[in-house]
Motif scaffolding. Structure first.
Motif, PDB file in Angstrom:
ATOM      1  N   GLN A  83      -8.519   4.419   7.318  1.00 19.50           N
ATOM      2  CA  GLN A  83      -8.080   3.027   7.360  1.00 19.50           C
ATOM      3  C   GLN A  83      -8.385   2.405   8.725  1.00 19.50           C
ATOM      4  O   GLN A  83      -8.886   1.277   8.803  1.00 19.50           O
TER       5      GLN A  83
ATOM      6  N   MET B 205       0.850  -1.178   0.000  1.00 24.02           N
ATOM      7  CA  MET B 205       0.000   0.000   0.000  1.00 24.02           C
ATOM      8  C   MET B 205       0.889   1.232   0.000  1.00 24.02           C
ATOM      9  O   MET B 205       1.872   1.302   0.724  1.00 24.02           O
TER      10      MET B 205
ATOM     11  N   THR C  98       0.357  -5.045   9.033  1.00 27.43           N
ATOM     12  CA  THR C  98      -0.183  -5.417   7.732  1.00 27.43           C
ATOM     13  C   THR C  98       0.510  -4.668   6.597  1.00 27.43           C
ATOM     14  O   THR C  98       0.737  -5.223   5.525  1.00 27.43           O
ATOM     15  N   ASN C  99       0.851  -3.405   6.837  1.00 23.52           N
ATOM     16  CA  ASN C  99       1.409  -2.564   5.780  1.00 23.52           C
ATOM     17  C   ASN C  99       2.914  -2.349   5.901  1.00 23.52           C
ATOM     18  O   ASN C  99       3.476  -1.528   5.181  1.00 23.52           O
TER      19      ASN C  99
ATOM     20  N   CYS D 132       4.986  -0.909   8.103  1.00 22.80           N
ATOM     21  CA  CYS D 132       5.433   0.456   8.345  1.00 22.80           C
ATOM     22  C   CYS D 132       5.712   0.650   9.834  1.00 22.80           C
ATOM     23  O   CYS D 132       5.351  -0.183  10.658  1.00 22.80           O
TER      24      CYS D 132
END
Length: 58
Positions: free
Chosen positions: A17, A1, A31-32, A34
């Protein structure tokens, strides 16, 4: 993403989000792939802090 870099856009993006897809900032970051601390520091510069109870930046 692709996560927005501009802090003003980032806060809106993250709150959407978190509201719609993730139970916590930690889950979003896992999940991303970061760094939650980096996000919090960037948003603190424009006066926002993560509120875990409400799962949003305020």
């Amino acid at each position: 993403m692709n996560i927005p870099n501009d802090p003003a856009i980032l806060v809106s993006f993250l709150n959407t989000q978190l509201r719609d897809f993730y139970p916590s900032l930690e889950e979003f970051c896992k999940t991303n792939d970061c760094d939650g601390q980096e996000i919090c520091e960037k948003l603190a510069k424009i006066g926002y802090a993560y509120d875990a109870e409400q799962n949003r930046f305020r």
